[in-house]
Design an enzyme around this catalytic site. Structure first.
Site, PDB file in Angstrom:
ATOM      1  N   LYS A 167     -43.693  78.579   1.967  1.00 48.19           N
ATOM      2  CA  LYS A 167     -43.336  79.334   3.179  1.00 48.19           C
ATOM      3  C   LYS A 167     -44.507  79.354   4.174  1.00 48.19           C
ATOM      4  CE  LYS A 167     -42.462  83.937   2.877  1.00 48.19           C
ATOM      5  NZ  LYS A 167     -43.145  84.827   3.842  1.00 48.19           N
ATOM      6  N   GLY A 216     -44.094  88.385   9.102  1.00 49.39           N
ATOM      7  CA  GLY A 216     -45.441  88.726   9.562  1.00 49.39           C
ATOM      8  C   GLY A 216     -46.244  87.487   9.932  1.00 49.39           C
ATOM      9  N   ARG A 276     -45.471  97.299  10.514  1.00 47.96           N
ATOM     10  CA  ARG A 276     -46.699  96.688  10.002  1.00 47.96           C
ATOM     11  C   ARG A 276     -47.760  96.588  11.109  1.00 47.96           C
ATOM     12  NH1 ARG A 276     -44.881  91.536   6.635  1.00 47.96           N
ATOM     13  NH2 ARG A 276     -47.098  91.577   6.118  1.00 47.96           N
ATOM     14  N   SER A 330     -57.527  88.777   5.507  1.00 51.29           N
ATOM     15  CA  SER A 330     -56.156  88.453   5.899  1.00 51.29           C
ATOM     16  C   SER A 330     -56.086  87.043   6.465  1.00 51.29           C
ATOM     17  CB  SER A 330     -55.653  89.447   6.956  1.00 51.29           C
ATOM     18  OG  SER A 330     -54.497  88.916   7.588  1.00 51.29           O
ATOM     19  N   GLN A 388     -53.492  85.771   7.733  1.00 48.56           N
ATOM     20  CA  GLN A 388     -52.696  85.791   8.970  1.00 48.56           C
ATOM     21  C   GLN A 388     -53.593  86.089  10.166  1.00 48.56           C
ATOM     22  OE1 GLN A 388     -49.544  88.583   8.168  1.00 48.56           O
ATOM     23  NE2 GLN A 388     -48.373  87.088   6.975  1.00 48.56           N
ATOM     24  N   ASP A 400     -49.458  87.975  -2.934  1.00 49.98           N
ATOM     25  CA  ASP A 400     -48.000  88.134  -2.953  1.00 49.98           C
ATOM     26  C   ASP A 400     -47.444  88.187  -4.380  1.00 49.98           C
ATOM     27  OD1 ASP A 400     -47.974  88.213  -0.201  1.00 49.98           O
ATOM     28  OD2 ASP A 400     -47.689  86.059   0.009  1.00 49.98           O
ATOM     29  N   ARG A 404     -46.074  98.005  -1.161  1.00 43.81           N
ATOM     30  CA  ARG A 404     -45.841  97.359  -2.466  1.00 43.81           C
ATOM     31  C   ARG A 404     -46.540  98.071  -3.618  1.00 43.81           C
ATOM     32  NH1 ARG A 404     -45.778  91.019  -0.700  1.00 43.81           N
ATOM     33  NH2 ARG A 404     -43.655  91.065   0.127  1.00 43.81           N
ATOM     34  N   ARG A 437     -40.115  90.313  -2.525  1.00 44.30           N
ATOM     35  CA  ARG A 437     -40.968  90.181  -3.721  1.00 44.30           C
ATOM     36  C   ARG A 437     -40.615  91.260  -4.760  1.00 44.30           C
ATOM     37  NH1 ARG A 437     -42.535  85.205  -2.483  1.00 44.30           N
ATOM     38  NH2 ARG A 437     -43.650  85.067  -0.531  1.00 44.30           N
TER      39      ARG A 437
HETATM   40  C1  S3P Z   1     -49.757  84.751   4.587  1.00 41.67           C
HETATM   41  C2  S3P Z   1     -50.869  85.486   4.260  1.00 41.67           C
HETATM   42  C3  S3P Z   1     -50.831  86.667   3.385  1.00 41.67           C
HETATM   43  C4  S3P Z   1     -49.518  86.812   2.621  1.00 41.67           C
HETATM   44  C5  S3P Z   1     -48.328  86.485   3.460  1.00 41.67           C
HETATM   45  C6  S3P Z   1     -48.427  85.097   4.062  1.00 41.67           C
HETATM   46  C7  S3P Z   1     -49.920  83.584   5.454  1.00 41.67           C
HETATM   47  O1  S3P Z   1     -51.024  87.794   4.191  1.00 41.67           O
HETATM   48  O2  S3P Z   1     -49.389  88.099   2.082  1.00 41.67           O
HETATM   49  O3  S3P Z   1     -47.158  86.582   2.674  1.00 41.67           O
HETATM   50  O4  S3P Z   1     -49.008  82.741   5.508  1.00 41.67           O
HETATM   51  O5  S3P Z   1     -50.981  83.467   6.080  1.00 41.67           O
HETATM   52  P1  S3P Z   1     -52.506  88.256   4.613  1.00 41.67           P
HETATM   53  O6  S3P Z   1     -53.501  87.255   4.114  1.00 41.67           O
HETATM   54  O7  S3P Z   1     -52.519  88.296   6.087  1.00 41.67           O
HETATM   55  O8  S3P Z   1     -52.693  89.568   3.946  1.00 41.67           O
END
Ligand code: S3P
Length: 429
Positions: free
Chosen positions: A19, A92, A121, A164, A166, A312, A343, A386
């Site tokens: 994903k 997210g 969030r 993070s 993201q 995750d 979670r 999840r």
């Molecule tokens: C993700 C990073 C993770 C993860 C999310 C997908 C990504 O979040 O929990 O399901 O694709 O960059 P964070 O690293 O931002 O906590």
């Protein structure tokens, strides 16, 4: 739905494409100068939201097959303000990564929205660094809806307040548009798919211990991208095969990037019997096949350094701990409270509803495990994919079955999840 106990888990399985990488393939493909062919695309509600989002901003995406997409990139600065808001649904990764790209679309304005869960969030964590880079970004009390006015950006050095991927990715993507270099300093290593894909597309990315820098880009070009299978979608099956006696399961073509597979060393410490074979590169990522045989488990604790590598999968770790002899503790995982659900609470509630002794702490949980089949009971997914998967694995490993409320939400990341469980049941019969 009611998940009956499984007799054993046997067979050969390929789960859908990753994903995180699928989101990135579409988002980065959208700003390439040329076409990107994505094979093994992990189609899900989340990644379809990303396809819709780039389409809304003027990028054509041709669906050549169920898991093959052709993304007709518009170049780094080719995205256009859509007529209305961009709907990020539950995703997210979409909201945060796209924000970085949109901030660089000088002269264009965008509004990002999301569903109820995503709207709860935190988004200040991306708004702040983007503002520092020169974009005009307005949040709604630190949340979606987010208004982004693209502007000329300048490079910054940014120390992430939380680990993070993201947020790191958002800043690196914005850095493509900045004058000068952009550096992100990470408190702990997180998944590095963005760095890998940007480098593959021709961006200058410099990775140092604890930090990653990107130089302004003139053009990007990905070409072909083969997405490996998603370790996070494989993980429920890894655990089910570990817990259900007499199991022997093979999972093929799985992404084994060590920034993603933190659950494997954790389970191995607990006594799981997992073998990696056919190691190979898949789409610029380390990959391979997994063989899992059932095993009895002992407790283990997980601390802050391991958390981002298994973020995750931590609900599944807690379920493993419930079936392991002794006390397991998770620490340094406060970020779990900012996921699709809280979670920590959702996992502890689920375990308790299954008769497990578990309690939440501010940044983790404590589980007193018993190495016997779980009794059974009910799990409320709270609309979190999840947690629904945790409920299904618990059902397979239980003595009496588990009723999972809201099990349909697995489609957020893995629409075929329940069908695959049913196919494995037929295989074992
Ligand atoms: C993700 C990073 C993770 C993860 C999310 C997908 C990504 O979040 O929990 O399901 O694709 O960059 P964070 O690293 O931002 O906590």
């Amino acid at each position: 739905m009611v998940v009956e106990p499984a007799t054993r888990i046997v067979g050969h399985v390929a789960v859908p494409g990753d994903k995180s990488i699928s989101h990135r393939a579409v988002l980065i493909g959208a700003i390439c100068d040329t076409e990107t062919r994505v094979t093994g695309f992990g189609r899900s509600q989340d990644t379809e939201a990303t396809v819709d989002a780039v389409r809304a901003c003027g990028v054509e995406v041709v669906e050549e097959g169920h898991d093959t997409l052709l993304v007709l990139g518009q170049g780094l600065r080719g995205l256009r303000s859509p007529a209305g808001p961009v709907d990020c649904a539950n995703a997210g990764t979409l909201a945060r990564l796209f924000a970085g790209i949109l901030a660089g679309q000088d002269g264009q304005a965008f509004e990002l929205r999301g569903d109820e869960s995503l709207s709860a969030r935190p988004m200040g964590r991306v708004a702040e660094p983007l503002r520092e880079m020169g974009a005009r970004v307005e949040t709604t009390d630190g949340h979606l809806p987010l208004l982004i006015h693209g502007a000329p950006l300048r490079g910054i050095e940014y120390a992430l307040p939380v680990a993070s991927a993201q947020v790191k990715s958002c800043i690196l993507l914005a850095g493509l548009y900045a004058s000068g270099e952009t550096t992100v300093v990470e408190p702990q290593p997180t998944r590095d798919h963005t760095e890998r894909m940007l480098a593959a597309a021709g961006a200058r990315v410099v990775v140092q211990p604890g930090a990653v820098a990107v130089a302004p880009a003139g053009r990007l070009d990905l070409g072909e991208l083969a997405v490996p299978a998603d370790f996070s979608s494989a993980a429920p099956f890894v655990l089910a095969a570990t817990l259900v006696p007499g199991s022997e399961l093979h999972l093929h073509g799985v992404n084994l990037n060590p920034r993603r597979t933190g659950l494997l060393p954790i389970l191995e410490r607990m006594g799981a019997r997992i073998t990696v074979y056919n190691r190979r590169e898949i789409g610029g990522e380390p990959g391979g096949d997994l063989e899992i045989r059932s095993a009895s488990l002992v407790a283990t604790s997980v601390g802050p350094r391991e958390v981002p590598l298994a973020i995750d999968e931590l609900p599944l770790y807690a379920l493993a701990a419930a079936c392991a002899r002794g006390e397991s503790r998770l620490r340094g995982a406060g970020e779990l409270r900012a996921k699709e659900s809280d979670r920590i609470e959702a996992t502890v509630d689920a375990l308790r509803a299954l008769g497990v002794r578990a309690r939440a702490t501010a940044d983790g949980l404590v589980v007193n495990g018993v190495p016997a089949r779980l009794r059974g009971g009910h799990v409320d997914s709270r609309g979190d994919h999840r947690i629904a998967m945790l409920g299904v694995v618990a059902g397979l490993a239980s003595g009496e079955g588990v009723r999972v409320e809201g099990a349909d939400c697995v489609a957020v990341s893995f629409p075929g999840f329940h069908d695959l469980v049913a196919a494995l049941r037929r295989e074992a019969a």
